[in-house]
Design a protein around this motif. Structure first.
Motif, PDB file in Angstrom:
ATOM      1  N   VAL A  70      -8.499 -19.418  41.431  1.00 11.82           N
ATOM      2  CA  VAL A  70      -7.519 -18.484  40.839  1.00 11.82           C
ATOM      3  C   VAL A  70      -6.298 -18.790  40.934  1.00 11.82           C
ATOM      4  O   VAL A  70      -5.823 -19.679  41.760  1.00 11.82           O
ATOM      5  N   GLN A  71      -5.447 -17.899  40.208  1.00 15.09           N
ATOM      6  CA  GLN A  71      -3.764 -18.528  40.295  1.00 15.09           C
ATOM      7  C   GLN A  71      -3.349 -18.365  41.757  1.00 15.09           C
ATOM      8  O   GLN A  71      -3.660 -17.616  42.404  1.00 15.09           O
ATOM      9  N   ALA A  72      -2.545 -19.823  41.954  1.00 14.07           N
ATOM     10  CA  ALA A  72      -2.147 -19.494  43.252  1.00 14.07           C
ATOM     11  C   ALA A  72      -0.903 -20.496  43.143  1.00 14.07           C
ATOM     12  O   ALA A  72      -0.883 -21.779  42.573  1.00 14.07           O
ATOM     13  N   PRO A  73       0.018 -20.387  44.280  1.00 12.54           N
ATOM     14  CA  PRO A  73       1.209 -21.361  43.808  1.00 12.54           C
ATOM     15  C   PRO A  73       0.760 -23.005  44.306  1.00 12.54           C
ATOM     16  O   PRO A  73      -0.007 -23.138  45.084  1.00 12.54           O
ATOM     17  N   GLY A  74       1.607 -23.752  43.525  1.00  9.45           N
ATOM     18  CA  GLY A  74       1.167 -25.284  43.821  1.00  9.45           C
ATOM     19  C   GLY A  74      -0.115 -25.706  43.161  1.00  9.45           C
ATOM     20  O   GLY A  74      -0.416 -26.928  43.285  1.00  9.45           O
ATOM     21  N   LEU A  75      -0.939 -25.125  42.422  1.00 13.24           N
ATOM     22  CA  LEU A  75      -1.975 -25.590  41.672  1.00 13.24           C
ATOM     23  C   LEU A  75      -1.486 -25.814  40.315  1.00 13.24           C
ATOM     24  O   LEU A  75      -0.970 -25.201  39.525  1.00 13.24           O
ATOM     25  N   LEU A  76      -2.049 -26.966  39.667  1.00 11.83           N
ATOM     26  CA  LEU A  76      -2.014 -27.468  38.443  1.00 11.83           C
ATOM     27  C   LEU A  76      -2.571 -26.597  37.484  1.00 11.83           C
ATOM     28  O   LEU A  76      -3.759 -25.840  37.606  1.00 11.83           O
ATOM     29  N   PRO A  77      -2.151 -26.298  36.096  1.00 16.44           N
ATOM     30  CA  PRO A  77      -2.495 -25.496  35.102  1.00 16.44           C
ATOM     31  C   PRO A  77      -4.105 -25.803  35.020  1.00 16.44           C
ATOM     32  O   PRO A  77      -4.949 -24.838  34.775  1.00 16.44           O
ATOM     33  N   ALA A  78      -4.659 -27.077  35.017  1.00 17.32           N
ATOM     34  CA  ALA A  78      -6.101 -27.461  34.830  1.00 17.32           C
ATOM     35  C   ALA A  78      -6.832 -26.898  35.794  1.00 17.32           C
ATOM     36  O   ALA A  78      -8.021 -26.688  35.656  1.00 17.32           O
ATOM     37  N   GLN A  79      -6.266 -26.574  37.022  1.00 18.99           N
ATOM     38  CA  GLN A  79      -7.202 -25.803  38.004  1.00 18.99           C
ATOM     39  C   GLN A  79      -7.132 -24.335  37.800  1.00 18.99           C
ATOM     40  O   GLN A  79      -8.029 -23.748  38.583  1.00 18.99           O
ATOM     41  N   LEU A  97      -5.924 -25.919  27.362  1.00 20.94           N
ATOM     42  CA  LEU A  97      -5.936 -25.031  28.421  1.00 20.94           C
ATOM     43  C   LEU A  97      -5.478 -23.523  28.156  1.00 20.94           C
ATOM     44  O   LEU A  97      -4.458 -23.668  27.338  1.00 20.94           O
ATOM     45  N   ILE A  98      -6.435 -22.709  28.346  1.00 18.92           N
ATOM     46  CA  ILE A  98      -6.205 -21.203  28.124  1.00 18.92           C
ATOM     47  C   ILE A  98      -5.964 -20.527  29.245  1.00 18.92           C
ATOM     48  O   ILE A  98      -6.865 -20.230  30.242  1.00 18.92           O
ATOM     49  N   PRO A  99      -4.568 -20.106  29.361  1.00 18.73           N
ATOM     50  CA  PRO A  99      -3.956 -19.035  30.668  1.00 18.73           C
ATOM     51  C   PRO A  99      -4.984 -18.095  30.806  1.00 18.73           C
ATOM     52  O   PRO A  99      -5.352 -17.429  29.642  1.00 18.73           O
ATOM     53  N   SER A 100      -5.215 -17.505  32.002  1.00 17.37           N
ATOM     54  CA  SER A 100      -5.799 -16.094  32.204  1.00 17.37           C
ATOM     55  C   SER A 100      -5.450 -15.001  31.486  1.00 17.37           C
ATOM     56  O   SER A 100      -6.010 -13.936  30.702  1.00 17.37           O
ATOM     57  N   ALA A 101      -4.065 -15.118  31.332  1.00 19.35           N
ATOM     58  CA  ALA A 101      -3.359 -13.981  30.687  1.00 19.35           C
ATOM     59  C   ALA A 101      -3.767 -14.036  29.046  1.00 19.35           C
ATOM     60  O   ALA A 101      -3.682 -12.997  28.478  1.00 19.35           O
ATOM     61  N   SER A 102      -4.011 -15.120  28.535  1.00 20.87           N
ATOM     62  CA  SER A 102      -4.509 -15.169  27.204  1.00 20.87           C
ATOM     63  C   SER A 102      -6.074 -14.892  26.954  1.00 20.87           C
ATOM     64  O   SER A 102      -6.498 -14.990  25.800  1.00 20.87           O
ATOM     65  N   MET A 103      -6.937 -14.895  28.111  1.00 18.46           N
ATOM     66  CA  MET A 103      -7.934 -14.470  27.996  1.00 18.46           C
ATOM     67  C   MET A 103      -8.535 -13.188  27.933  1.00 18.46           C
ATOM     68  O   MET A 103      -7.996 -12.232  28.645  1.00 18.46           O
ATOM     69  N   SER A 104      -9.461 -12.670  26.950  1.00 13.14           N
ATOM     70  CA  SER A 104      -9.948 -11.300  26.947  1.00 13.14           C
ATOM     71  C   SER A 104     -11.230 -11.193  28.088  1.00 13.14           C
ATOM     72  O   SER A 104     -11.946 -12.245  28.429  1.00 13.14           O
ATOM     73  N   SER A 105     -11.703  -9.986  28.242  1.00 18.01           N
ATOM     74  CA  SER A 105     -13.096 -10.088  28.854  1.00 18.01           C
ATOM     75  C   SER A 105     -14.175 -10.303  28.011  1.00 18.01           C
ATOM     76  O   SER A 105     -13.792 -10.650  26.621  1.00 18.01           O
ATOM     77  N   ASN A 106     -15.263 -10.433  28.431  1.00 19.01           N
ATOM     78  CA  ASN A 106     -16.528 -10.792  27.504  1.00 19.01           C
ATOM     79  C   ASN A 106     -16.680  -9.497  26.565  1.00 19.01           C
ATOM     80  O   ASN A 106     -16.156  -8.559  26.859  1.00 19.01           O
ATOM     81  N   ASN A 107     -17.797  -9.824  25.727  1.00 19.77           N
ATOM     82  CA  ASN A 107     -18.223  -8.783  24.752  1.00 19.77           C
ATOM     83  C   ASN A 107     -19.461  -8.200  25.011  1.00 19.77           C
ATOM     84  O   ASN A 107     -19.979  -7.435  23.967  1.00 19.77           O
ATOM     85  N   GLY A 108     -20.360  -8.471  26.067  1.00 19.54           N
ATOM     86  CA  GLY A 108     -21.456  -8.040  26.537  1.00 19.54           C
ATOM     87  C   GLY A 108     -22.439  -8.331  25.204  1.00 19.54           C
ATOM     88  O   GLY A 108     -23.232  -7.508  25.107  1.00 19.54           O
ATOM     89  N   PHE A 109     -22.398  -9.496  24.630  1.00 23.01           N
ATOM     90  CA  PHE A 109     -23.420  -9.855  23.846  1.00 23.01           C
ATOM     91  C   PHE A 109     -23.311  -9.216  22.428  1.00 23.01           C
ATOM     92  O   PHE A 109     -24.103  -9.103  21.600  1.00 23.01           O
ATOM     93  N   ARG A 110     -22.118  -8.340  22.335  1.00 25.02           N
ATOM     94  CA  ARG A 110     -22.109  -7.279  21.246  1.00 25.02           C
ATOM     95  C   ARG A 110     -20.808  -7.834  20.220  1.00 25.02           C
ATOM     96  O   ARG A 110     -19.915  -8.414  20.740  1.00 25.02           O
ATOM     97  N   TYR A 111     -21.157  -7.406  18.906  1.00 26.87           N
ATOM     98  CA  TYR A 111     -20.019  -7.664  17.890  1.00 26.87           C
ATOM     99  C   TYR A 111     -20.256  -6.705  17.025  1.00 26.87           C
ATOM    100  O   TYR A 111     -21.142  -6.059  16.672  1.00 26.87           O
ATOM    101  N   PRO A 112     -19.013  -6.405  16.249  1.00 32.03           N
ATOM    102  CA  PRO A 112     -19.064  -5.360  15.305  1.00 32.03           C
ATOM    103  C   PRO A 112     -19.454  -6.037  13.929  1.00 32.03           C
ATOM    104  O   PRO A 112     -19.092  -7.033  13.597  1.00 32.03           O
ATOM    105  N   GLY A 113     -20.557  -5.382  13.429  1.00 32.33           N
ATOM    106  CA  GLY A 113     -21.099  -6.097  12.121  1.00 32.33           C
ATOM    107  C   GLY A 113     -22.416  -5.190  11.730  1.00 32.33           C
ATOM    108  O   GLY A 113     -22.308  -4.111  11.697  1.00 32.33           O
ATOM    109  N   VAL A 114     -23.105  -5.873  10.797  1.00 32.68           N
ATOM    110  CA  VAL A 114     -24.459  -5.327  10.044  1.00 32.68           C
ATOM    111  C   VAL A 114     -25.610  -5.935  10.271  1.00 32.68           C
ATOM    112  O   VAL A 114     -25.299  -7.237  10.381  1.00 32.68           O
TER     113      VAL A 114
END
Length: 451
Positions: free
Chosen positions: A328-337, A194-211
């Motif tokens: 989305v986060q709401a009172p009474g919902l389990l973490p899995a939801q 389970l990854i809480p929303s507070a621990s999630m970043s935005s996506n990276n637009g298919f991009r990565y730093p690299g060569v």
């Protein structure tokens, strides 16, 4: 439009350069279009594009009385209807000398790239240099790069036929949000976490730093071969807590040139294959992530009556398969939801495909159709979900890079094995089935304005 969206529109308007060079490029392979500056740009050229958007989704509710996330408009997931500036970029690029091209772009729109766990913030989305002519057969690109991969990840936003490209196979399999690497996450069962929303970043637009090593060749006048091989850092750029080891990505393609057209809109038939691999950690243990695919594209007659386009692509993946939270986060919902569940390990898989076709009825009017299919976690009977989107649209092109679009998507999600969730009348099964049944259709109206 809300005040936040208005402010972003004002701050963004110059980023059509992400695709403005497409109309002037000598050849329409993405490695060249996204790396080599047009001669007219000189040493510094400013450009931009902006995409105002209205999205409306049917707001059906599940058995618990909540509207599923699938019926809310991202990236905020607060409403089922929203008017916003979906994307907007400011670009500067050019050629410093015959061997060095550069490109820098900032993203100001309200989307999954700029809107992460900490809210909205403009971000640098591209920033790279291309070195040419030093080694025969190899051009070296370094910085923030599009990873070689699927066609929809390689082309730029103004070239898209539909706005709703990312809810199915491309979005879930190839455009993940990233989790903080150093945290410990609770088990969700079946090998997921389970990854809480507070621990999630935005996506990276298919991009990565690299060569990246890349180049393109013409062994025959009508035959073009191209390749790209990239080594980068897996994760969200500029967010150190999501950096999660190296990623290797490669793509090879062959194009038969029909003649006519320019840049992203040249007339050609292209076949391609691609592969990506990483080894991200989750709860201190690393596992292999693999993504691969192949496809064919056809372009003939852009903004020409009778002109047509076709894209067909299939892809598959294993390891780090993400199942976004159903609510989305709401009172009474389990973490899995309300938490995203990530399933590491090569035994966890997903696959899908899409087909897209377009036809110009007149020089300005184009009609389009698209079908997306995504089968997520077929190895876990209780978790398997099959997503199906069928879309139709019409576009009015004022110019190759400025247009208005109306599209409509019929959306559906199937639970392949409801009996694996629980007995027929069990709360878990009834909630899962009602959540799937609540998925509504989607209407999009938007414009792409380049300058």
């Amino acid at each position: 439009m809300n005040k936040r969206g208005t402010m972003r529109a004002r701050g963004a308007a110059l980023a059509a350069g992400a695709m403005l060079w497409c109309a002037g490029a000598h050849a329409a392979n993405w490695f060249e279009i996204q790396g080599v500056s047009p001669p007219g740009w000189g040493k510094a050229h400013f450009s931009g594009w902006v995409e105002p958007d209205y999205t409306a989704k049917q707001a059906g509710t599940a058995r618990n009385g909540k509207v599923p996330r699938s019926n809310l408009v991202g990236p905020g997931f607060e409403h089922s209807q929203e008017l916003s500036i979906q994307r907007a970029q400011l670009v500067v690029g050019g050629r410093l000398n015959p061997h060095v091209d550069y490109y820098v772009a900032g993203e100001f729109g309200d989307n999954g790239y700029t809107h992460g766990g900490n809210g909205y913030a403009p971000k640098l989305i591209d920033g790279h240099v291309l070195l040419s002519g030093y080694v025969p057969g190899v051009r070296v690109e370094a910085g923030i790069l599009r990873a070689p991969g699927p066609e929809a990840a390689m082309d730029g936003y103004p070239a898209y036929s539909f706005i709703a490209l990312f809810p199915t196979v491309i979005g879930q399999l190839m455009q993940p949000s990233f989790y903080a690497r150093g945290q410990h996450y609770a088990s969700a069962g079946a090998g997921g976490y389970l990854i809480p929303s507070a621990s999630m970043s935005s996506n990276n637009g298919f991009r990565y730093p690299g060569v990246e090593a890349t180049d393109w060749f013409r062994p025959r006048p009508r035959l073009e071969l191209a390749y790209g091989l990239m080594l980068g850092e897996y994760g969200k750029q500029f967010e150190a807590d999501t950096g999660n080891g190296p990623i290797l990505a490669g793509r090879a393609q062959a194009s038969w040139l029909f003649g006519g057209g320019r840049g992203a809109f040249r007339n050609d038939l292209t076949g391609f294959v691609w592969y990506q691999q990483a080894r991200p950690e989750l709860n201190g243990s690393a596992s292999t992530l693999r993504r691969s695919g192949l496809g064919v594209t056809l372009r003939q007659g852009y903004m020409v009556p009778g002109g047509r386009s076709l894209k067909v692509e299939a892809m598959q993946g294993s390891g780090d398969i993400a199942a976004p939270s159903p609510f989305v986060q709401a009172p009474g919902l389990l973490p899995a939801q309300v938490d995203t569940i990530v399933y590491p390990g090569s035994n966890n898989t997903a696959h899908g495909y899409y087909l897209s076709a377009g036809l110009f009825l007149t020089r300005n009017i184009e009609v389009d159709a698209r079908y997306d299919y995504y089968d997520r976690l077929p190895n876990l009977a209780a978790q398997e979900r099959v997503f199906k989107n069928l879309g139709v649209g019409v576009q009015y092109h004022f110019s190759p890079l400025t247009r208005v679009v109306l599209d409509y998507f019929s959306r559906r999600v199937d639970i392949a094995h409801p009996e694996a969730i629980g007995p027929a009348n069990s709360p878990a099964r009834l909630l899962a089935q009602s959540t799937a049944a609540a998925m509504g259709n989607e209407l999009d109206m938007y414009a792409i304005v380049s300058f």
